[in-house]
Design a protein around this motif. Structure first.
Motif, PDB file in Angstrom:
ATOM      1  N   GLY A   1       3.573   3.986   0.008  1.00  0.00           N
ATOM      2  CA  GLY A   1       4.190   2.873   0.138  1.00  0.00           C
ATOM      3  C   GLY A   1       3.010   1.721   0.500  1.00  0.00           C
ATOM      4  O   GLY A   1       3.407   0.767   0.835  1.00  0.00           O
ATOM      5  N   VAL A   2       1.907   2.351   0.080  1.00  0.00           N
ATOM      6  CA  VAL A   2       0.743   1.163   0.195  1.00  0.00           C
ATOM      7  C   VAL A   2       0.811   0.355  -1.150  1.00  0.00           C
ATOM      8  O   VAL A   2       0.847   1.070  -2.153  1.00  0.00           O
ATOM      9  CB  VAL A   2      -0.534   2.192   0.566  1.00  0.00           C
ATOM     10  CG1 VAL A   2      -1.767   0.938   0.736  1.00  0.00           C
ATOM     11  CG2 VAL A   2      -0.391   2.635   1.910  1.00  0.00           C
ATOM     12  N   TYR A   3       0.032  -0.838  -1.006  1.00  0.00           N
ATOM     13  CA  TYR A   3      -0.098  -1.669  -2.198  1.00  0.00           C
ATOM     14  C   TYR A   3      -1.230  -2.607  -2.041  1.00  0.00           C
ATOM     15  O   TYR A   3      -1.878  -2.933  -0.980  1.00  0.00           O
ATOM     16  CB  TYR A   3       1.135  -2.527  -2.729  1.00  0.00           C
ATOM     17  CG  TYR A   3       1.397  -3.557  -1.772  1.00  0.00           C
ATOM     18  CD1 TYR A   3       2.063  -3.379  -0.516  1.00  0.00           C
ATOM     19  CD2 TYR A   3       0.770  -5.051  -2.022  1.00  0.00           C
ATOM     20  CE1 TYR A   3       2.431  -4.471   0.356  1.00  0.00           C
ATOM     21  CE2 TYR A   3       1.118  -5.889  -1.326  1.00  0.00           C
ATOM     22  CZ  TYR A   3       1.857  -5.584   0.093  1.00  0.00           C
ATOM     23  OH  TYR A   3       2.183  -6.778   1.029  1.00  0.00           O
TER      24      TYR A   3
ATOM     25  N   TYR B   1      -6.341  -2.133  -2.778  1.00  0.00           N
ATOM     26  CA  TYR B   1      -5.292  -1.093  -2.625  1.00  0.00           C
ATOM     27  C   TYR B   1      -6.356  -0.025  -1.820  1.00  0.00           C
ATOM     28  O   TYR B   1      -5.683   0.555  -0.750  1.00  0.00           O
ATOM     29  CB  TYR B   1      -4.793  -0.230  -3.834  1.00  0.00           C
ATOM     30  CG  TYR B   1      -4.208   0.998  -3.641  1.00  0.00           C
ATOM     31  CD1 TYR B   1      -2.919   1.138  -3.113  1.00  0.00           C
ATOM     32  CD2 TYR B   1      -4.925   2.190  -3.638  1.00  0.00           C
ATOM     33  CE1 TYR B   1      -2.260   2.281  -3.080  1.00  0.00           C
ATOM     34  CE2 TYR B   1      -4.235   3.451  -3.352  1.00  0.00           C
ATOM     35  CZ  TYR B   1      -3.030   3.406  -2.975  1.00  0.00           C
ATOM     36  OH  TYR B   1      -2.378   4.485  -2.638  1.00  0.00           O
TER      37      TYR B   1
ATOM     38  N   SER C   1       0.355  -0.237  -6.837  1.00  0.00           N
ATOM     39  CA  SER C   1       0.991   0.531  -5.468  1.00  0.00           C
ATOM     40  C   SER C   1       1.115   1.923  -5.644  1.00  0.00           C
ATOM     41  O   SER C   1       0.897   2.395  -7.017  1.00  0.00           O
ATOM     42  CB  SER C   1       2.367  -0.160  -5.342  1.00  0.00           C
ATOM     43  OG  SER C   1       3.009   0.050  -6.468  1.00  0.00           O
ATOM     44  N   ASP C   2       1.328   2.519  -4.796  1.00  0.00           N
ATOM     45  CA  ASP C   2       1.634   4.130  -4.982  1.00  0.00           C
ATOM     46  C   ASP C   2       3.138   4.541  -4.493  1.00  0.00           C
ATOM     47  O   ASP C   2       3.769   3.443  -3.930  1.00  0.00           O
ATOM     48  CB  ASP C   2       0.808   5.129  -4.088  1.00  0.00           C
ATOM     49  CG  ASP C   2       0.835   4.816  -2.661  1.00  0.00           C
ATOM     50  OD1 ASP C   2       1.876   5.062  -2.130  1.00  0.00           O
ATOM     51  OD2 ASP C   2      -0.117   4.679  -1.847  1.00  0.00           O
TER      52      ASP C   2
ATOM     53  N   LEU D   1      -1.215   5.671  -9.356  1.00  0.00           N
ATOM     54  CA  LEU D   1      -0.853   4.344  -8.738  1.00  0.00           C
ATOM     55  C   LEU D   1      -0.329   3.473 -10.228  1.00  0.00           C
ATOM     56  O   LEU D   1      -0.526   3.956 -11.095  1.00  0.00           O
ATOM     57  CB  LEU D   1      -2.157   3.462  -8.473  1.00  0.00           C
ATOM     58  CG  LEU D   1      -2.997   4.238  -7.589  1.00  0.00           C
ATOM     59  CD1 LEU D   1      -4.443   3.216  -7.341  1.00  0.00           C
ATOM     60  CD2 LEU D   1      -2.051   4.312  -6.240  1.00  0.00           C
ATOM     61  N   GLU D   2       0.600   2.650  -9.618  1.00  0.00           N
ATOM     62  CA  GLU D   2       1.255   1.951 -10.629  1.00  0.00           C
ATOM     63  C   GLU D   2       0.648   0.559 -10.742  1.00  0.00           C
ATOM     64  O   GLU D   2       0.557  -0.087  -9.427  1.00  0.00           O
ATOM     65  CB  GLU D   2       2.844   1.751 -10.412  1.00  0.00           C
ATOM     66  CG  GLU D   2       3.622   1.017 -11.554  1.00  0.00           C
ATOM     67  CD  GLU D   2       5.129   1.043 -11.076  1.00  0.00           C
ATOM     68  OE1 GLU D   2       5.909  -0.046 -11.366  1.00  0.00           O
ATOM     69  OE2 GLU D   2       5.575   1.667 -10.527  1.00  0.00           O
TER      70      GLU D   2
ATOM     71  N   GLU E   1      -3.446  -6.206  -3.853  1.00  0.00           N
ATOM     72  CA  GLU E   1      -3.107  -7.290  -4.543  1.00  0.00           C
ATOM     73  C   GLU E   1      -4.406  -8.044  -5.031  1.00  0.00           C
ATOM     74  O   GLU E   1      -5.458  -7.726  -4.197  1.00  0.00           O
ATOM     75  CB  GLU E   1      -2.188  -8.458  -4.021  1.00  0.00           C
ATOM     76  CG  GLU E   1      -0.914  -7.917  -3.553  1.00  0.00           C
ATOM     77  CD  GLU E   1      -0.272  -9.128  -2.647  1.00  0.00           C
ATOM     78  OE1 GLU E   1       0.834  -9.602  -3.186  1.00  0.00           O
ATOM     79  OE2 GLU E   1      -0.834  -9.456  -1.538  1.00  0.00           O
TER      80      GLU E   1
ATOM     81  N   ILE F   1      -0.680  -6.346  -8.966  1.00  0.00           N
ATOM     82  CA  ILE F   1      -0.190  -5.530  -8.084  1.00  0.00           C
ATOM     83  C   ILE F   1      -0.596  -4.141  -8.272  1.00  0.00           C
ATOM     84  O   ILE F   1      -0.188  -3.534  -9.684  1.00  0.00           O
ATOM     85  CB  ILE F   1       1.120  -5.873  -7.610  1.00  0.00           C
ATOM     86  CG1 ILE F   1       1.369  -6.939  -7.344  1.00  0.00           C
ATOM     87  CG2 ILE F   1       1.472  -4.859  -6.409  1.00  0.00           C
ATOM     88  CD1 ILE F   1       2.829  -7.660  -7.328  1.00  0.00           C
TER      89      ILE F   1
ATOM     90  N   ASP G   1       1.728  -9.584 -11.531  1.00  0.00           N
ATOM     91  CA  ASP G   1       2.383 -10.567 -10.412  1.00  0.00           C
ATOM     92  C   ASP G   1       2.989 -11.721 -11.103  1.00  0.00           C
ATOM     93  O   ASP G   1       2.286 -11.848 -12.372  1.00  0.00           O
ATOM     94  CB  ASP G   1       1.343 -10.878  -9.584  1.00  0.00           C
ATOM     95  CG  ASP G   1       1.767 -11.448  -8.112  1.00  0.00           C
ATOM     96  OD1 ASP G   1       2.969 -11.569  -8.000  1.00  0.00           O
ATOM     97  OD2 ASP G   1       0.922 -11.991  -7.629  1.00  0.00           O
TER      98      ASP G   1
END
Length: 149
Positions: free
Chosen positions: A89-91, A104, A84-85, A71-72, A93, A82, A76
């Motif tokens: 394309g899931v994130y 997440y 995300s992968d 995950l990155e 917050e 934030i 924000d």
């Protein structure tokens, strides 16, 4: 040498940027050549997610990662975080990275369950669900001691 050839010679850490050169007299038009310049990569924050996805015991379905998922982590603009992968394309917050990771996990579970339902009706969803099944598995819920006796 053309810019296309130079672009193919640039390494991953190089960025093609125009370089302008003025003549000594200053009365001629500037000439422009395109060549690689070393880019300064922004530090990338990342975390590897492993294990159970469930963040609460409210659901009957228990999901676990079969393999690590990278995950990155990003800051924000509003001071939050934030996560995300790049695979699905899931994130998520949150006010900090721990809250964003929890969000997440919940979003990934929801996405998995939606695709599981829709995979029978849509071939696109079936392909994505199959890809998710390489990373996620359903496990049986643990039985409580009271219900076992």
């Amino acid at each position: 040498m053309s810019a296309q050839l130079r672009a193919s010679e640039a390494s991953d850490t190089e960025v093609l940027k125009p370089r302008y050169r003025m003549s000594a007299g200053g009365n001629e038009k500037p000439t422009c050549s395109i060549g690689p310049q070393m880019a300064t990569p922004a530090p990338l924050k990342s975390v590897t997610l492993v294990g159970d996805l469930n963040t609460s015991t409210a659901t009957d379905i228990q999901l676990r990662l079969k393999r690590p998922l990278n995950l990155e982590l990003e800051d924000d603009e509003d001071g939050g975080a934030i996560v995300s992968d790049f695979l699905f394309g899931v994130y998520g917050e949150g006010k900090d990275f721990n809250a964003a990771i929890k969000d997440y996990r919940s979003a990934l579970m929801d996405f998995y369950l939606i695709l599981r339902e829709r995979s029978e009706c849509s071939s696109e969803d079936a392909v994505l669900y199959a890809a998710m099944n390489r990373y996620i598995e359903e496990i049986s819920p643990r039985k409580s001691i009271a219900s076992a006796s």
